[in-house]
Design an enzyme around this catalytic site. Sequence first.
Site, PDB file in Angstrom:
ATOM      1  N   ASN A 232      -1.020   9.043   1.741  1.00  0.00           N
ATOM      2  CA  ASN A 232      -0.381   7.804   1.326  1.00  0.00           C
ATOM      3  C   ASN A 232       0.998   8.083   0.733  1.00  0.00           C
ATOM      4  O   ASN A 232       1.182   9.035  -0.021  1.00  0.00           O
ATOM      5  CB  ASN A 232      -1.258   7.076   0.300  1.00  0.00           C
ATOM      6  CG  ASN A 232      -2.514   6.521   0.939  1.00  0.00           C
ATOM      7  OD1 ASN A 232      -2.496   5.476   1.575  1.00  0.00           O
ATOM      8  ND2 ASN A 232      -3.614   7.245   0.795  1.00  0.00           N
ATOM      9  N   ASP A 287      -6.836   6.216  -8.666  1.00  0.00           N
ATOM     10  CA  ASP A 287      -5.571   5.466  -8.572  1.00  0.00           C
ATOM     11  C   ASP A 287      -5.787   4.028  -9.025  1.00  0.00           C
ATOM     12  O   ASP A 287      -5.122   3.092  -8.548  1.00  0.00           O
ATOM     13  CB  ASP A 287      -5.005   5.510  -7.144  1.00  0.00           C
ATOM     14  CG  ASP A 287      -3.523   5.142  -7.082  1.00  0.00           C
ATOM     15  OD1 ASP A 287      -2.838   5.256  -8.120  1.00  0.00           O
ATOM     16  OD2 ASP A 287      -3.055   4.737  -6.013  1.00  0.00           O
ATOM     17  N   LEU A 316       3.854  -7.926  -2.662  1.00  0.00           N
ATOM     18  CA  LEU A 316       4.194  -9.085  -1.851  1.00  0.00           C
ATOM     19  C   LEU A 316       4.661  -8.703  -0.453  1.00  0.00           C
ATOM     20  O   LEU A 316       4.648  -9.541   0.455  1.00  0.00           O
ATOM     21  CB  LEU A 316       5.261  -9.913  -2.572  1.00  0.00           C
ATOM     22  CG  LEU A 316       4.824 -10.481  -3.936  1.00  0.00           C
ATOM     23  CD1 LEU A 316       5.923 -11.338  -4.525  1.00  0.00           C
ATOM     24  CD2 LEU A 316       3.522 -11.264  -3.822  1.00  0.00           C
TER      25      LEU A 316
END
Length: 403
Positions: A232, A287, A316
């Site tokens: 990630n 996390d 968003l």
Amino acid sequence: MRKRTHGPTAGNPTDHKHVTIAAGGRVVTPGGIIRADLTIEDGKITEIGEPRSHHSGTVVDVADLLVAPGFIDLQVNGGFGHDFTRAPETIWEVGARLPASGVTAFLPTIITSPLATIVRGREVVANGPPPGYLGAVPLGLHLEGPMISPQKPGAHDPAGLQAPGSELVDGWSPDGHVRMVTLAPELRGANALIEILSERGVVVSLGHSDASYDQAIEAISRGAGFGTHLYNAMPPFHHRTPGLVGALLSDPNMTVGIIVDGVHLHPGAVQMAWQAKKPDRLVLVSDAMAAMGMGYGTFDLGAVEVVVDETGPRNLAGDLAGSTLSYDQAFRNLIATIGCSVVEAIAVSSTNPAGVLRDPGRGKLEVGARGDVVAMDSDCNVKATLVAGRIAFAAADVAVKPI
């Protein structure tokens, strides 16, 4: 940063000869699983076996439960409605609730933010817990940013990113309550800071990075020792440009963190990490962000608004923004995904994180080690958690009685 002198300090019990006996469990020791009583005196394990007579203390009935070293979470952004980057003062509120998920120690994580926020976080840890605190021990901050890549900010506020500089890390050390720093090694000046921080004893972690394979290998040679949430916020692996993922997976000395929530990683990616790193170079991290334990809704992650729905927590723009994962659920997910043994999962959740932090007193159950303990049933549900021998969590069906 002065430390409080009133009240008990986290992980440092003050009562004289406080004794707790975890009785009748199946104890996971470095030599294997044995059925034994575990005796903890003044925060340290003193016996594994038949306990000697004590004048006073507490017995926790863990008969038939698996008794393991407490979990250590190296990446906790917040939880239960609290965000550490917005409000570092809530570290203790969250820490008090983490033992319910088996966590006995953690790194409160502050993401990219103004330097004043980092100073506040260091002061919160330095000042110590409020009087009567009984919860997971914050072992120092994990600073995830602000020296990360503009190409891979994830849910971090791009406006807050900063270039590496020695003045930026002034006072960052374990003594200064900074234990881990995530940075992007390809940034100009990053390698010099890796050397500086490593020499101070700070764990330098590579993440939120667009680094090439060669840039990552160079950073590792300078002292970087960990990889933040593997896969990630880093380029995907490619067979001709393996990048940071390839460097982290191929270097036998690198340990990596993974988020096993069914959202951040495909099961096949978890399997790849396991095959490359099992079991001694893999660390389970939550996390977790403010939405952990709160259900769907809108929450903060630093300066970013995060919406949590059935797809997970996202900013968003639709990017993943932390997780809602409790550590015990991550533990169960790992076993279900990998098919590993419970003992192997304990290594990934307890022993290995302690190794990353170079903390020999945690992550194992043996005489002389800290009395940080999690007791679980056959389905790996947490039934009791002890922090330095103190009962920080006990399920309703766990009997606790005085000696």
